[in-house]
Design a protein around this motif. Structure first.
Motif, PDB file in Angstrom:
ATOM      1  N   ARG A  77      -2.403  -3.814  -4.816  1.00 48.50           N
ATOM      2  CA  ARG A  77      -3.270  -4.680  -4.143  1.00 48.50           C
ATOM      3  C   ARG A  77      -5.268  -4.050  -4.442  1.00 48.50           C
ATOM      4  O   ARG A  77      -6.425  -4.663  -4.030  1.00 48.50           O
ATOM      5  CB  ARG A  77      -3.325  -5.028  -3.369  1.00 48.50           C
ATOM      6  N   THR A  78      -5.154  -2.940  -3.642  1.00 51.02           N
ATOM      7  CA  THR A  78      -6.486  -2.510  -3.842  1.00 51.02           C
ATOM      8  C   THR A  78      -7.080  -1.480  -4.498  1.00 51.02           C
ATOM      9  O   THR A  78      -8.144  -2.717  -4.609  1.00 51.02           O
ATOM     10  CB  THR A  78      -6.432  -0.868  -3.355  1.00 51.02           C
ATOM     11  N   TYR A 108      -9.000  -5.868  -4.970  1.00 51.72           N
ATOM     12  CA  TYR A 108     -10.095  -5.923  -4.830  1.00 51.72           C
ATOM     13  C   TYR A 108     -11.392  -5.057  -4.665  1.00 51.72           C
ATOM     14  O   TYR A 108     -12.708  -5.848  -4.927  1.00 51.72           O
ATOM     15  CB  TYR A 108      -9.246  -5.284  -3.055  1.00 51.72           C
ATOM     16  N   PHE A 109     -10.880  -4.210  -5.994  1.00 50.61           N
ATOM     17  CA  PHE A 109     -12.311  -3.288  -5.896  1.00 50.61           C
ATOM     18  C   PHE A 109     -13.182  -4.189  -7.516  1.00 50.61           C
ATOM     19  O   PHE A 109     -13.946  -4.046  -7.752  1.00 50.61           O
ATOM     20  CB  PHE A 109     -12.056  -2.442  -5.970  1.00 50.61           C
ATOM     21  N   HIS A 168       1.101  -1.165  -0.208  1.00 51.77           N
ATOM     22  CA  HIS A 168       0.218   0.230   0.120  1.00 51.77           C
ATOM     23  C   HIS A 168       0.450   1.006  -0.012  1.00 51.77           C
ATOM     24  O   HIS A 168       0.488   2.620   1.134  1.00 51.77           O
ATOM     25  CB  HIS A 168      -1.329   0.058   1.095  1.00 51.77           C
ATOM     26  N   SER A 204     -18.996  -0.209  -7.186  1.00 50.41           N
ATOM     27  CA  SER A 204     -17.142  -0.303  -7.475  1.00 50.41           C
ATOM     28  C   SER A 204     -16.352   0.860  -7.138  1.00 50.41           C
ATOM     29  O   SER A 204     -15.178   1.343  -6.624  1.00 50.41           O
ATOM     30  CB  SER A 204     -16.108  -1.391  -7.236  1.00 50.41           C
ATOM     31  N   PRO A 235      -2.105  -9.417  -7.417  1.00 54.60           N
ATOM     32  CA  PRO A 235      -2.766  -8.592  -8.479  1.00 54.60           C
ATOM     33  C   PRO A 235      -2.981  -8.061  -9.937  1.00 54.60           C
ATOM     34  O   PRO A 235      -4.618  -7.796 -10.399  1.00 54.60           O
ATOM     35  CB  PRO A 235      -2.917  -7.465  -7.314  1.00 54.60           C
ATOM     36  N   ALA A 243     -12.882  -7.262  -7.567  1.00 55.76           N
ATOM     37  CA  ALA A 243     -13.211  -7.890  -7.039  1.00 55.76           C
ATOM     38  C   ALA A 243     -15.011  -8.569  -6.828  1.00 55.76           C
ATOM     39  O   ALA A 243     -15.345  -8.368  -7.047  1.00 55.76           O
ATOM     40  CB  ALA A 243     -12.834  -8.481  -6.181  1.00 55.76           C
ATOM     41  N   LEU A 244     -14.890  -7.524  -6.077  1.00 51.95           N
ATOM     42  CA  LEU A 244     -16.382  -6.676  -5.730  1.00 51.95           C
ATOM     43  C   LEU A 244     -16.824  -6.218  -6.764  1.00 51.95           C
ATOM     44  O   LEU A 244     -18.329  -6.531  -7.229  1.00 51.95           O
ATOM     45  CB  LEU A 244     -16.255  -5.089  -5.021  1.00 51.95           C
TER      46      LEU A 244
END
Length: 520
Positions: free
Chosen positions: A210-211, A214-215, A41, A256, A67, A217-218
């Motif tokens: 990474r972030t 994650y979003f 991050h 998202s 990622p 994926a959402l």
């Protein structure tokens, strides 16, 4: 190595004094251990991820790529889910409809992709140079630019959707009406899709891969959940048919995006503007110029690839709906085999961009060769697995027992092997892009697509039928790979600058959390 290719360093810690490191390296003020290897991050508060500038290259590249690979997988799963539900709820005609509409959508996304890549490079180089105020200025100019352009494309695309599909794409009449409905919903989602894509690219340039995963994926999760509900009208949801598939994408992307913005603001990301930073939303000509003029060639690369894809689909459509469905199914498999190479190429570009900004040219070369070998090994393994599975992967994209499956298998067997070589050169292309050298790759693509692939298919179809279309792909792909390798070896990409002169910088408190801003 030509050190002049590095950007002028105007950020904190890059001049003489305790903040600077002899010999170029990460700027001062960076806390050890901040951010995990590659995918951490580090971009949240604007400090470079130390692993990108100093860590072991192979490990960092793999961890940073994971990622991105996951994001590519999710995007393909998103398309797979859409096609699965359309195929098994609606049928082959609607598969053809979304295949034609998606070709147009990718073309429109290509119009903006170059600017997102240019923003990624600008941010990566300035993070590497340690100039976080410049990062904010880039974000402000880019945000205004993307808002205006996405609104124009969204409105004009919705109006001209029937003309595009019928007059340009020659969409089969049976699928035309559904394709128009689907495409209009997609155009309504464009502003959300564009800004979501831009924000993810910006985070990667700042050293955080990474972030965005994650979003993404959402977004995919929401799309997968709402897809069958809106297509079939399950429960309280209206039955929208093929438009339901596009509407679920709109829901996933918009929700998202909003949540991602909330999280980044709460974490005080250097990418987010607030308070006095909002004045950066007024475009800076010094930043807008490379954003547009470096972005245009990269957009043209994506545009040409999409235009070539639309042209090939037009050739395919001439052989009927079954062949068109087979082609759409085969392309879905191609997407999966390209994912590892694309992930490594994007990682290489972000990682190399920060090292270009830091002036670490020997490390840039090492990143290139390690990325090349990694991409070749991973993509080759995926290709071997797909060949071994035979028609099984196609059962996901096409109805079981469909006459399109044997034809799609023939297409894949003809084309897939060439993607192994092509994907490996994504790493070299990523290095070249990290400096801002954008015109030679565009020329290479034009030669491969419009000098080799399309002419071969057009002139050979009368002699070899649809097989000429399938064989045109390896010929164009190998041409592109060979020319990219030659340019990397002998071209002058190391001498290219992204910014000829940096705008006047400003000094703020180290956290960028407010305080007086002084022009210097």
């Amino acid at each position: 190595m030509d050190g002049d290719a590095a950007l002028p360093r105007t950020g904190p810690g890059t001049g003489p004094g305790p903040g600077a490191r002899p010999g170029g390296g990460p700027p001062g003020g960076m806390r050890p251990g901040m951010g995990g290897p590659g995918g951490g991050h580090g971009g949240f508060r604007g400090r470079p991820n130390p692993q990108l500038l100093e860590g072991p290259i192979t490990k960092t590249l793999i961890v940073f790529s994971l990622p991105l690979l996951g994001g590519n997988v999710l995007q393909s799963l998103n398309a797979t889910a859409n096609q699965f539900w359309v195929a098994h709820i609606l049928g082959t005609t609607d598969i053809t409809a979304i295949g034609n509409a998606n070709s147009v959508m990718f073309l429109m996304q290509s119009a903006i992709m170059g600017a997102t890549m240019a923003a990624n490079i600008l941010i990566a180089q300035q993070v590497g140079a340690g100039d976080m105020t410049m990062v904010k200025r880039i974000m402000g100019t880019a945000t205004c630019f993307f808002f205006v352009v996405s609104a124009i494309i969204s409105l004009s695309g919705g109006v001209f959707a029937p003309l595009i599909l019928k007059g340009i794409m020659h969409t089969p009449p049976a699928a035309e009406a559904e394709a128009v409905i689907y495409l209009r919903v997609v155009f309504a989602a464009m502003p959300f899709m564009y800004f979501f894509q831009f924000l993810q690219m910006a985070q990667r340039g700042a050293g955080d891969s990474r972030t965005p995963f994650y979003f993404m994926a959402l977004a995919v999760l929401l799309d997968v959940i709402f897809n069958p509900l809106l297509i079939a009208g399950i429960g309280p949801f209206p039955k929208l048919g093929v438009a339901g598939s596009a509407t679920s994408t709109l829901i996933g992307q918009s929700v998202s995006l909003v949540l991602l913005l909330v999280v980044l603001y709460r974490r005080h990301s250097v990418l987010m503007l607030k308070g006095s930073d909002l004045r950066y939303l007024i475009p800076s000509p010094e930043i807008l110029r490379p954003l547009i003029f470096r972005g245009i060639p990269m957009s043209l690369q994506m545009f040409i690839m999409s235009a070539a894809g639309m042209t090939m689909l037009r050739f395919v459509n001439a052989f009927g709906a079954v062949t068109s469905a087979a082609y759409v199914g085969a392309v879905q498999v191609w997407n999966y085999i390209q994912m590892p190479g694309m992930a490594v190429g994007m990682s290489v570009s972000s990682m190399a961009g920060q090292n270009v900004g830091a002036g670490q040219w020997a490390r840039v070369d090492r990143i290139a060769w390690i990325g090349l070998g990694l991409s070749l090994a991973v993509t080759g393994s995926v290709a071997a697995l797909i060949y071994a599975l035979g028609p099984i992967p196609l059962y996901i994209f096409l109805p079981i027992g469909s006459p399109a499956i044997p034809e799609a298998l023939t297409i894949d067997r003809t084309v897939l092997w060439a993607f192994v070589i092509f994907n490996a050169t994504f790493a070299l292309g990523g290095i070249v892009r990290s400096t801002g050298a954008v015109w030679p790759p565009l020329i290479i693509l034009v030669v491969a697509m419009f000098g080799i692939r399309i002419p071969f298919a057009y002139f050979m179809i009368p002699h070899f039928g649809k097989d000429a279309i399938w064989w045109s792909f390896p010929l164009g792909t190998l041409t592109s790979s060979a020319l990219t390798a030659l340019y990397f070896r002998y071209g002058g990409w190391r001498k290219v600058r992204m910014l000829d002169a940096a705008p006047a910088r400003e000094t703020r408190d180290p956290e960028g959390a407010g305080g007086e801003i002084l022009a210097t």
